[in-house]
Design an enzyme around this catalytic site. Structure first.
Site, PDB file in Angstrom:
ATOM      1  N   GLY A   1       0.810  -1.222   0.000  1.00 40.39           N
ATOM      2  CA  GLY A   1       0.000   0.000   0.000  1.00 40.39           C
ATOM      3  C   GLY A   1       0.840   1.267   0.000  1.00 40.39           C
ATOM      4  O   GLY A   1       0.366   2.328  -0.407  1.00 40.39           O
TER       5      GLY A   1
ATOM      6  N   GLU B   1       1.625   1.830  -3.497  1.00 44.07           N
ATOM      7  CA  GLU B   1       0.345   2.142  -4.160  1.00 44.07           C
ATOM      8  C   GLU B   1      -0.105   3.579  -3.886  1.00 44.07           C
ATOM      9  O   GLU B   1      -0.602   4.263  -4.784  1.00 44.07           O
ATOM     10  CB  GLU B   1      -0.717   1.121  -3.724  1.00 44.07           C
ATOM     11  CG  GLU B   1      -0.433  -0.263  -4.307  1.00 44.07           C
ATOM     12  CD  GLU B   1      -1.273  -1.370  -3.698  1.00 44.07           C
ATOM     13  OE1 GLU B   1      -1.352  -1.448  -2.448  1.00 44.07           O
ATOM     14  OE2 GLU B   1      -1.854  -2.162  -4.460  1.00 44.07           O
TER      15      GLU B   1
HETATM   16  N1  CO8 Z   1       1.522  -3.760   8.828  1.00 43.39           N
HETATM   17  C1  CO8 Z   1       1.537  -3.759  10.178  1.00 43.39           C
HETATM   18  N2  CO8 Z   1       2.632  -3.538  10.909  1.00 43.39           N
HETATM   19  C2  CO8 Z   1       3.786  -3.310  10.242  1.00 43.39           C
HETATM   20  C3  CO8 Z   1       3.848  -3.304   8.844  1.00 43.39           C
HETATM   21  C4  CO8 Z   1       2.645  -3.533   8.123  1.00 43.39           C
HETATM   22  N3  CO8 Z   1       2.599  -3.514   6.790  1.00 43.39           N
HETATM   23  N4  CO8 Z   1       5.128  -3.075   8.476  1.00 43.39           N
HETATM   24  C5  CO8 Z   1       5.823  -2.930   9.596  1.00 43.39           C
HETATM   25  N5  CO8 Z   1       5.039  -3.060  10.677  1.00 43.39           N
HETATM   26  C6  CO8 Z   1       5.400  -2.995  12.095  1.00 43.39           C
HETATM   27  C7  CO8 Z   1       6.082  -4.260  12.563  1.00 43.39           C
HETATM   28  O1  CO8 Z   1       5.138  -5.243  12.890  1.00 43.39           O
HETATM   29  C8  CO8 Z   1       6.844  -3.756  13.760  1.00 43.39           C
HETATM   30  O2  CO8 Z   1       5.955  -3.621  14.829  1.00 43.39           O
HETATM   31  P1  CO8 Z   1       6.395  -4.148  16.301  1.00 43.39           P
HETATM   32  O3  CO8 Z   1       7.575  -3.319  16.680  1.00 43.39           O
HETATM   33  O4  CO8 Z   1       5.179  -3.893  17.141  1.00 43.39           O
HETATM   34  O5  CO8 Z   1       6.744  -5.588  16.148  1.00 43.39           O
HETATM   35  C9  CO8 Z   1       7.244  -2.342  13.353  1.00 43.39           C
HETATM   36  O6  CO8 Z   1       6.384  -1.990  12.282  1.00 43.39           O
HETATM   37  C10 CO8 Z   1       8.672  -2.281  12.867  1.00 43.39           C
HETATM   38  O7  CO8 Z   1       8.832  -3.229  11.840  1.00 43.39           O
HETATM   39  P2  CO8 Z   1      10.041  -4.295  11.804  1.00 43.39           P
HETATM   40  O8  CO8 Z   1      10.506  -4.606  13.166  1.00 43.39           O
HETATM   41  O9  CO8 Z   1       9.602  -5.437  10.945  1.00 43.39           O
HETATM   42  O10 CO8 Z   1      11.146  -3.403  11.064  1.00 43.39           O
HETATM   43  P3  CO8 Z   1      12.329  -3.945  10.151  1.00 43.39           P
HETATM   44  O11 CO8 Z   1      13.198  -2.760   9.890  1.00 43.39           O
HETATM   45  O12 CO8 Z   1      12.944  -5.159  10.716  1.00 43.39           O
HETATM   46  O13 CO8 Z   1      11.621  -4.369   8.783  1.00 43.39           O
HETATM   47  C11 CO8 Z   1      10.125  -4.087   6.906  1.00 43.39           C
HETATM   48  C12 CO8 Z   1      10.999  -3.402   7.983  1.00 43.39           C
HETATM   49  C13 CO8 Z   1      11.023  -4.829   5.918  1.00 43.39           C
HETATM   50  C14 CO8 Z   1       9.364  -2.988   6.193  1.00 43.39           C
HETATM   51  C15 CO8 Z   1       9.163  -5.090   7.605  1.00 43.39           C
HETATM   52  O14 CO8 Z   1       8.497  -4.406   8.681  1.00 43.39           O
HETATM   53  C16 CO8 Z   1       8.114  -5.596   6.685  1.00 43.39           C
HETATM   54  O15 CO8 Z   1       8.398  -6.493   5.891  1.00 43.39           O
HETATM   55  N6  CO8 Z   1       6.868  -5.083   6.769  1.00 43.39           N
HETATM   56  C17 CO8 Z   1       5.769  -5.535   5.967  1.00 43.39           C
HETATM   57  C18 CO8 Z   1       5.889  -4.968   4.569  1.00 43.39           C
HETATM   58  C19 CO8 Z   1       4.781  -5.500   3.695  1.00 43.39           C
HETATM   59  O16 CO8 Z   1       4.681  -6.681   3.430  1.00 43.39           O
HETATM   60  N7  CO8 Z   1       3.931  -4.576   3.202  1.00 43.39           N
HETATM   61  C20 CO8 Z   1       2.838  -4.923   2.352  1.00 43.39           C
HETATM   62  C21 CO8 Z   1       1.633  -5.233   3.145  1.00 43.39           C
HETATM   63  S1  CO8 Z   1       0.338  -5.841   2.120  1.00 43.39           S
HETATM   64  C22 CO8 Z   1      -0.321  -4.457   1.441  1.00 43.39           C
HETATM   65  O17 CO8 Z   1       0.121  -3.352   1.610  1.00 43.39           O
HETATM   66  C23 CO8 Z   1      -1.520  -4.701   0.591  1.00 43.39           C
HETATM   67  C24 CO8 Z   1      -2.203  -3.412   0.187  1.00 43.39           C
HETATM   68  C25 CO8 Z   1      -3.547  -3.685  -0.347  1.00 43.39           C
HETATM   69  C26 CO8 Z   1      -4.491  -4.138   0.707  1.00 43.39           C
HETATM   70  C27 CO8 Z   1      -5.829  -4.445   0.164  1.00 43.39           C
HETATM   71  C28 CO8 Z   1      -6.677  -5.107   1.223  1.00 43.39           C
HETATM   72  C29 CO8 Z   1      -7.800  -5.827   0.687  1.00 43.39           C
END
Ligand code: CO8
Length: 264
Positions: free
Chosen positions: A108, A111
């Site tokens: 997103g 996007e």
């Molecule tokens: N959603 C929720 N929480 C998130 C997200 C996310 N997308 N990304 C990061 N966070 C949170 C983590 O859970 C973490 O929280 P906590 O400290 O409470 O555990 C905090 O942010 C910090 O993240 P990390 O510890 O993982 O940080 P890193 O530096 O190790 O990693 C990354 C950073 C690589 C960005 C990693 O956080 C990651 O891979 N995040 C997910 C990225 C992802 O896959 N995004 C796509 C999501 S799907 C999407 O966007 C679909 C859109 C359309 C939806 C339509 C619905 C029908």
């Protein structure tokens, strides 16, 4: 506003998605806050917007995976529509919107950046559509806008293989217009927005509409779209003053002045 900050500097509005503990991930509340901020933009005074993320690590790390994890089919569709409606609102917002992508722009995040008119990024930016790794499709317009912005083949490669791309590659494929060192990104975005804001605002809006609407139809219809908007400019103060100023300058270079476009 809770998760979305809004500040106005002159004729430029800066919108900051501010949920740094979740790397600015978009949950329903963030989307609602963003919509409310857009409601509050004063189009009489603000002529360009910059959209960025809080902190130095992330623009937007995607839709909120926790919120999505338990959705039913109907809820998934509704969540997709919620995001799509807001992103489409950004895309068709009357004034230009510049995405200043300051880190992760995943799912997103990519996007929402693609729904902006112009994208520039910091050198630590990372773009991607990781959805197939989560068992879903891009749901906030990614399949459609990425294919249109880069190419269908490049979009399919990025989406099918869940491959993130760095800032230099995003620049190479035309996903962003420029890459800056992190600390220079926001100033550069504001400078570009301020330059846009100095132009004739009705004409700028008409250009945005002409490009957006023209891309939806064939070339013959698109040129009619352009002709109508071009014609409408001749009823504006800005056209009369803009052209009169040019003619005065030709007549006597000492009469050079900056046109104070009036938005009317
Ligand atoms: N959603 C929720 N929480 C998130 C997200 C996310 N997308 N990304 C990061 N966070 C949170 C983590 O859970 C973490 O929280 P906590 O400290 O409470 O555990 C905090 O942010 C910090 O993240 P990390 O510890 O993982 O940080 P890193 O530096 O190790 O990693 C990354 C950073 C690589 C960005 C990693 O956080 C990651 O891979 N995040 C997910 C990225 C992802 O896959 N995004 C796509 C999501 S799907 C999407 O966007 C679909 C859109 C359309 C939806 C339509 C619905 C029908």
């Amino acid at each position: 506003m809770g998760f979305v900050q809004y500040e106005v500097e002159g004729a430029v509005g800066v919108i900051t998605i501010d949920r740094p503990r979740a790397l600015n991930a978009l949950n329903s509340e963030v989307l609602d806050d963003l919509n409310a901020v857009l409601d509050g933009v004063d189009l009489d005074t603000v002529r360009a917007l910059v959209l960025t993320g809080a902190g130095e690590k992330s623009f937007v790390a995607g839709a909120d995976i926790g919120e999505m994890s338990t959705l039913t089919k109907e809820e998934g569709e509704a969540f997709g529509k919620k995001g799509n409606d807001i992103f489409r609102r950004i895309e068709t917002f009357p004034i230009p919107v510049i995405a200043a992508v300051n880190g992760f722009a995943l799912g997103g995040g990519n996007e929402i950046a693609m729904s902006c008119d112009i994208r520039i990024c910091s050198d630590n930016a990372l773009f991607g559509q990781p959805e197939v790794g989560l068992g879903i499709t891009p749901g906030f317009g990614g399949t459609q806008r990425l294919a249109r912005l880069v190419s269908p083949g490049m979009a399919k490669q990025i989406i099918f293989s869940n491959s993130n791309i760095k800032a230099d590659e995003a620049y190479r494929i035309g996903l962003v217009n420029a890459v800056y060192p992190q600390e220079e990104l926001l100033p550069a975005a504001k400078k570009l927005a301020a330059r846009i804001a100095k132009q004739a605002p009705i004409a700028v809006r008409a250009c945005k509409k002409a490009i957006n609407d023209g891309l939806q139809v064939d070339m013959d219809q698109a040129l009619v779209v352009e002709e109508k908007l071009f014609g409408s400019c001749f009823e504006t103060y800005d056209q009369q003053e803009g052209m009169a100023n040019f003619l005065r300058k030709k007549d006597d270079p000492k009469k050079v002045k900056m046109v104070d476009f009036q938005n009317k």
